[in-house]
Design a protein around this motif. Structure first.
Motif, short mmCIF file in Angstrom:
data_model
loop_
_atom_site.label_atom_id
_atom_site.label_comp_id
_atom_site.label_asym_id
_atom_site.label_seq_id
_atom_site.Cartn_x
_atom_site.Cartn_y
_atom_site.Cartn_z
N GLU A 154 -8.55 2.56 -35.51
CA GLU A 154 -9.60 3.52 -35.88
C GLU A 154 -9.86 4.71 -35.03
O GLU A 154 -9.96 5.89 -35.54
N ALA A 155 -9.84 4.24 -33.68
CA ALA A 155 -10.02 5.37 -32.87
C ALA A 155 -9.07 6.86 -32.86
O ALA A 155 -9.19 7.65 -32.68
N HIS A 156 -7.82 6.30 -33.57
CA HIS A 156 -6.78 7.68 -33.70
C HIS A 156 -7.22 8.47 -34.74
O HIS A 156 -7.28 9.51 -34.54
N ARG A 157 -7.85 7.93 -35.70
CA ARG A 157 -8.56 8.78 -36.88
C ARG A 157 -9.51 9.56 -36.14
O ARG A 157 -9.59 10.79 -36.50
N THR A 158 -10.52 9.01 -35.36
CA THR A 158 -11.51 9.52 -34.84
C THR A 158 -11.05 10.88 -33.95
O THR A 158 -11.58 12.01 -33.98
N VAL A 159 -10.03 10.75 -33.19
CA VAL A 159 -9.35 11.70 -32.23
C VAL A 159 -8.95 12.72 -33.05
O VAL A 159 -9.10 14.00 -32.81
N LEU A 160 -8.43 12.53 -34.29
CA LEU A 160 -7.69 13.57 -34.90
C LEU A 160 -8.61 14.45 -35.70
O LEU A 160 -8.34 15.48 -36.13
N ALA A 161 -9.86 13.80 -35.56
CA ALA A 161 -10.90 14.68 -36.35
C ALA A 161 -11.44 15.76 -35.57
O ALA A 161 -12.24 16.50 -35.98
N TYR A 162 -11.14 15.62 -34.13
CA TYR A 162 -11.76 16.64 -32.97
C TYR A 162 -10.90 17.95 -33.17
O TYR A 162 -9.66 17.62 -33.56
N ASP A 163 -11.35 18.78 -33.03
CA ASP A 163 -10.58 20.27 -33.01
C ASP A 163 -10.25 20.46 -31.62
O ASP A 163 -10.63 21.41 -30.81
N PHE A 164 -9.25 19.68 -31.05
CA PHE A 164 -8.60 19.74 -29.80
C PHE A 164 -7.33 20.14 -29.70
O PHE A 164 -6.59 20.17 -30.60
N GLU A 165 -6.98 20.93 -28.36
CA GLU A 165 -5.43 21.15 -28.26
C GLU A 165 -4.99 20.23 -27.11
O GLU A 165 -3.87 20.00 -27.25
N ARG A 178 -1.97 16.95 -30.01
CA ARG A 178 -2.04 16.66 -31.23
C ARG A 178 -0.78 15.75 -31.84
O ARG A 178 -0.94 14.71 -32.34
N ALA A 179 0.20 16.51 -31.32
CA ALA A 179 1.62 15.69 -31.75
C ALA A 179 1.78 14.37 -31.23
O ALA A 179 2.36 13.52 -31.64
N ASP A 180 1.11 14.31 -29.92
CA ASP A 180 1.20 13.01 -29.27
C ASP A 180 0.57 11.71 -29.82
O ASP A 180 0.99 10.73 -29.99
N VAL A 181 -0.68 12.34 -30.60
CA VAL A 181 -1.36 11.38 -31.16
C VAL A 181 -0.72 11.20 -32.40
O VAL A 181 -1.00 9.85 -32.98
N GLU A 182 -0.18 11.85 -33.18
CA GLU A 182 0.46 12.01 -34.49
C GLU A 182 1.56 10.78 -34.31
O GLU A 182 1.72 9.71 -35.17
N THR A 183 2.42 11.14 -33.24
CA THR A 183 3.56 10.00 -32.92
C THR A 183 2.85 8.65 -32.80
O THR A 183 3.59 7.51 -33.17
N GLY A 269 -8.63 -9.40 -37.88
CA GLY A 269 -8.18 -9.13 -39.24
C GLY A 269 -7.22 -7.91 -39.08
O GLY A 269 -6.97 -7.04 -38.01
N LYS A 270 -6.62 -7.48 -40.22
CA LYS A 270 -5.79 -6.52 -40.12
C LYS A 270 -6.31 -5.09 -40.15
O LYS A 270 -7.38 -4.66 -40.81
N PRO A 271 -5.70 -4.26 -39.18
CA PRO A 271 -6.24 -2.89 -39.11
C PRO A 271 -5.99 -1.94 -40.36
O PRO A 271 -5.23 -2.01 -41.00
N ASP A 272 -7.14 -0.96 -40.57
CA ASP A 272 -7.17 -0.27 -41.62
C ASP A 272 -6.19 0.83 -41.41
O ASP A 272 -6.74 1.83 -40.40
N ILE A 273 -4.91 1.13 -41.92
CA ILE A 273 -4.27 2.22 -41.57
C ILE A 273 -4.17 3.24 -42.73
O ILE A 273 -3.42 4.21 -42.76
N SER A 274 -5.09 2.87 -43.57
CA SER A 274 -5.21 3.77 -44.86
C SER A 274 -5.44 5.14 -44.62
O SER A 274 -6.45 5.53 -43.92
N GLY A 275 -4.71 5.98 -44.82
CA GLY A 275 -5.25 7.57 -44.81
C GLY A 275 -4.91 8.02 -43.12
O GLY A 275 -4.85 9.29 -42.96
N LEU A 276 -4.29 7.32 -42.31
CA LEU A 276 -3.72 7.58 -41.09
C LEU A 276 -2.57 8.59 -41.24
O LEU A 276 -1.51 8.16 -42.05
#
Length: 276
Positions: A154-165, A178-183, A269-276
């Motif tokens: 879930e923390a990956h979703r939170t990271v991508l919500a920030y306006d960071f470079e 951001r590309a590293d996070v997406e990878t 439990g299975k992590p939620d990856i919906s919308g990632l």
């Protein structure tokens, strides 16, 4: 492990340091001195782990230490003189303004550790978030020794919500983006899907039929290790070709990370990856 990478900001009235890795020691102060002669007025703890803040005792006694309330609770129980107690704590968010610099601190739940926080410098568009994303690298074993794998995902979703470079992530050889996070999101989704497929392809009762307890002198308890390793091998072999040339350290840590993802399906439990 590779030394951690801290962050510091020079303001018009002093320096805000973030984390104090013992691996850097006095070199941390030399790096600051290369940039400014202003004193360090604040030290921010990202979380309580020794490898990130056990150099804090080297700072001046009058430095203001800021941390999450859970970090303060944990440090109180550790009784480690290298990690002084925070002087300022917060529960959800805290804005640290010093001179012309601003840091936005936020606690978004358990992930790598129970107290890990987000540290954002909006003017610099720089986010410090430790031990979850590993820019250019396969995550350290067991997904960075995360205490909560669904929270880690879930923390990956939170990271991508920030306006960071720029992402200061810890341990690896360079900052991220951001590309590293997406990878890494892609990797996480692959691990979740591979774990689900592995469980679907072979149940423990089916494995026991193939390897009856007693025949080899092993109990069902012993054989569960063999069952998990069979699933891990299936995941590992299916993912290795894709990731070995994309992320450094894949051949070293992929198998451990497959096991961590498998284990969380039956524990947290299975992590939620919906919308990632």
């Amino acid at each position: 492990m590779v030394p951690t990478a801290p962050l510091f900001l020079v303001s018009s009235t002093g320096v805000i340091a973030c984390d104090a890795p013992p691996s850097l020691g006095e070199n941390y102060f030399r790096a600051i001195a290369d940039v400014t002669d202003k004193p360090v007025t604040h030290l921010v703890y990202s979380h309580e782990h020794v490898d990130h803040i056990a150099g804090a005792h080297l700072f001046a006694k009058d430095v203001t230490i800021v941390a999450h309330a859970r970090t303060a609770e944990l440090l109180s129980s550790r009784k480690d003189q290298r990690r002084p107690a925070p002087t300022v704590t917060f529960e959800t968010t805290y804005t640290l303004e010093q001179g012309n610099q601003r840091l936005e601190l936020a606690y978004k739940g358990i992930n790598h550790s129970i107290d890990n926080i987000f540290i954002f410098a909006p003017r610099q568009k720089t986010l410090m978030f430790i031990d979850v994303v590993y820019p250019g690298w396969m995550p350290y074993k067991n997904l960075g020794v995360a205490v909560d794998i669904p929270g880690f995902v879930e923390a990956h979703r939170t990271v991508l919500a920030y306006d960071f470079e720029t992402l200061v992530a810890g341990h690896v050889s360079r900052p991220g983006n951001r590309a590293d996070v997406e990878t890494q999101v892609e990797l996480v989704k692959d691990l979740v899907e591979a774990a689900e497929q592995a469980y679907a392809s072979l149940s423990f009762p089916a494995f026991l039929k193939q390897h009856p307890p007693g025949r080899s002198g092993k109990t069902a308890w012993d054989l569960h290790q063999g069952y998990e390793q069979a699933l891990v091998s299936q995941m590992h072999d299916g993912l290795l070709t894709k990731w070995r040339d994309r992320l450094a350290g894949t051949e070293t840590y992929l198998r451990d990370n497959c096991w961590a993802m498998l284990e969380t399906f039956v524990v947290q439990g299975k992590p939620d990856i919906s919308g990632l």
